[in-house]
Design a protein around this motif. Structure first.
Motif, mmCIF file in Angstrom:
data_model
loop_
_atom_site.group_PDB
_atom_site.id
_atom_site.type_symbol
_atom_site.label_atom_id
_atom_site.label_comp_id
_atom_site.label_asym_id
_atom_site.label_seq_id
_atom_site.Cartn_x
_atom_site.Cartn_y
_atom_site.Cartn_z
ATOM 1 N N PHE A 1 56.938 13.247 58.079
ATOM 2 C CA PHE A 1 58.033 13.695 58.930
ATOM 3 C C PHE A 1 57.397 13.929 60.292
ATOM 4 O O PHE A 1 56.198 14.181 60.377
ATOM 5 C CB PHE A 1 58.626 15.024 58.432
ATOM 6 N N ARG A 2 58.197 13.883 61.347
ATOM 7 C CA ARG A 2 57.672 14.140 62.701
ATOM 8 C C ARG A 2 58.573 15.117 63.433
ATOM 9 O O ARG A 2 59.789 15.059 63.306
ATOM 10 C CB ARG A 2 57.646 12.851 63.518
ATOM 11 N N THR A 3 57.947 15.975 64.222
ATOM 12 C CA THR A 3 58.688 16.893 65.080
ATOM 13 C C THR A 3 57.797 17.281 66.250
ATOM 14 O O THR A 3 56.600 16.982 66.252
ATOM 15 C CB THR A 3 59.155 18.146 64.287
ATOM 16 N N THR A 4 58.374 17.932 67.236
ATOM 17 C CA THR A 4 57.621 18.397 68.397
ATOM 18 C C THR A 4 56.830 19.649 68.020
ATOM 19 O O THR A 4 57.358 20.548 67.380
ATOM 20 C CB THR A 4 58.576 18.720 69.561
ATOM 21 N N ALA A 5 55.578 19.686 68.436
ATOM 22 C CA ALA A 5 54.724 20.843 68.163
ATOM 23 C C ALA A 5 55.082 21.995 69.092
ATOM 24 O O ALA A 5 55.616 21.797 70.182
ATOM 25 C CB ALA A 5 53.258 20.470 68.348
ATOM 26 N N ARG A 6 54.761 23.185 68.645
ATOM 27 C CA ARG A 6 54.886 24.399 69.442
ATOM 28 C C ARG A 6 53.535 25.090 69.460
ATOM 29 O O ARG A 6 52.737 24.937 68.538
ATOM 30 C CB ARG A 6 55.918 25.342 68.828
ATOM 31 N N THR A 7 53.308 25.896 70.482
ATOM 32 C CA THR A 7 52.046 26.637 70.580
ATOM 33 C C THR A 7 51.780 27.438 69.322
ATOM 34 O O THR A 7 50.666 27.445 68.799
ATOM 35 C CB THR A 7 52.070 27.578 71.807
ATOM 36 N N GLU A 8 52.808 28.083 68.792
ATOM 37 C CA GLU A 8 52.606 28.913 67.602
ATOM 38 C C GLU A 8 52.193 28.096 66.381
ATOM 39 O O GLU A 8 51.571 28.622 65.465
ATOM 40 C CB GLU A 8 53.840 29.777 67.291
ATOM 41 N N ASP A 9 52.500 26.796 66.354
ATOM 42 C CA ASP A 9 52.049 25.943 65.247
ATOM 43 C C ASP A 9 50.533 25.786 65.286
ATOM 44 O O ASP A 9 49.864 25.829 64.263
ATOM 45 C CB ASP A 9 52.675 24.550 65.326
ATOM 46 N N VAL A 10 49.985 25.618 66.475
ATOM 47 C CA VAL A 10 48.555 25.360 66.633
ATOM 48 C C VAL A 10 47.730 26.574 66.215
ATOM 49 O O VAL A 10 46.694 26.437 65.586
ATOM 50 C CB VAL A 10 48.234 24.962 68.096
ATOM 51 N N PHE A 11 48.216 27.762 66.552
ATOM 52 C CA PHE A 11 47.433 28.972 66.310
ATOM 53 C C PHE A 11 47.963 29.814 65.149
ATOM 54 O O PHE A 11 47.540 30.947 64.954
ATOM 55 C CB PHE A 11 47.351 29.798 67.592
ATOM 56 N N ALA A 12 48.865 29.249 64.373
ATOM 57 C CA ALA A 12 49.444 29.973 63.234
ATOM 58 C C ALA A 12 48.435 30.139 62.113
ATOM 59 O O ALA A 12 47.432 29.422 62.034
ATOM 60 C CB ALA A 12 50.659 29.206 62.704
ATOM 61 N N ASP A 13 48.740 31.080 61.241
ATOM 62 C CA ASP A 13 47.961 31.210 60.015
ATOM 63 C C ASP A 13 48.165 29.901 59.254
ATOM 64 O O ASP A 13 49.305 29.494 59.022
ATOM 65 C CB ASP A 13 48.472 32.395 59.203
ATOM 66 N N PRO A 14 47.082 29.210 58.897
ATOM 67 C CA PRO A 14 47.237 27.906 58.242
ATOM 68 C C PRO A 14 47.979 27.975 56.903
ATOM 69 O O PRO A 14 48.662 27.036 56.523
ATOM 70 C CB PRO A 14 45.806 27.409 58.052
ATOM 71 N N GLU A 15 47.868 29.103 56.228
ATOM 72 C CA GLU A 15 48.555 29.278 54.949
ATOM 73 C C GLU A 15 50.063 29.295 55.199
ATOM 74 O O GLU A 15 50.568 30.100 55.948
ATOM 75 C CB GLU A 15 48.119 30.588 54.295
ATOM 76 N N GLY A 16 50.773 28.383 54.602
ATOM 77 C CA GLY A 16 52.228 28.357 54.737
ATOM 78 C C GLY A 16 52.761 27.582 55.930
ATOM 79 O O GLY A 16 53.976 27.517 56.131
ATOM 80 N N LEU A 17 51.888 26.999 56.772
ATOM 81 C CA LEU A 17 52.355 26.279 57.961
ATOM 82 C C LEU A 17 53.226 25.086 57.588
ATOM 83 O O LEU A 17 54.239 24.823 58.234
ATOM 84 C CB LEU A 17 51.166 25.830 58.819
#
Length: 187
Positions: free
Chosen positions: A146-162
């Protein structure tokens, strides 16, 4: 918003068909480069287990929470890449190349003593996710991502559950994948 148009820098690839195994099972990949020679991304939600203690000690100190080195991908495992958000977005430091919003690739030769003051958030990756010309397009046609636009919070989020978090944000039929479980009776 789910993308159906051209592939581009700053998009997220979210793995479909969970539970099949392999490196990209449940992966969320940020595209940081897309050219005629190929596409490069970094997996945002896999913590690295293959980094030597020496390398880990040197680079983990600069990481934003959870403070662990991430597995950027299964290619070029000797490559270290950092993504950072400048402390002052109006005057980003030299050697910073914007990917999306206020997130960009940080020159790994940036003076270590300035990393803490120049960036409000920093995430370090070992390895890359790479596709040859036309390869990613083929995977998209086959429904592997699937594809979508990234957000800043995606990059620095807790990897668990992203993976689930991004799917829920997309919503609709794609968002329903966020409820997937390894127990087939519950799917």
């Amino acid at each position: 918003m789910e993308h159906t148009g051209a592939i581009g820098v700053g998009q997220l690839l979210i793995a479909t068909q969970p539970g099949r195994g392999g490196f990209f099972d449940g992966a969320v990949v940020l595209l940081i480069e897309h050219r005629s020679e190929g596409t490069v991304g970094l997996c945002l939600n896999l913590v690295s287990t293959a980094v030597s203690d020496e390398v880990r000690a040197e680079i983990e100190q600069f990481n934003t929470a959870p403070g662990r080195v991430m597995d950027g991908g299964p290619v070029n495992l000797d490559v270290v890449v950092a993504l950072g958000e400048p402390a002052n977005p109006e005057a980003p430091p030299p050697g910073w190349d914007r990917v999306i919003g206020d997130v960009g690739v940080v020159d790994i030769n940036f003076p270590r003593e300035l990393l803490e003051t120049s960036f409000s958030q920093l995430r370090v990756f070992v390895g890359l996710s790479c596709w040859a010309p036309g390869q990613l397009e083929g995977e998209l046609i086959r429904g592997s991502w699937f594809r979508t636009t990234a957000r800043t919070e995606d990059v620095f989020a807790d990897p668990e559950g992203l993976w689930r978090q991004v799917l829920r944000r997309i919503g609709g039929a794609t968002g329903r994948w966020s409820t997937w479980t390894e127990d087939p009776e519950l799917n």
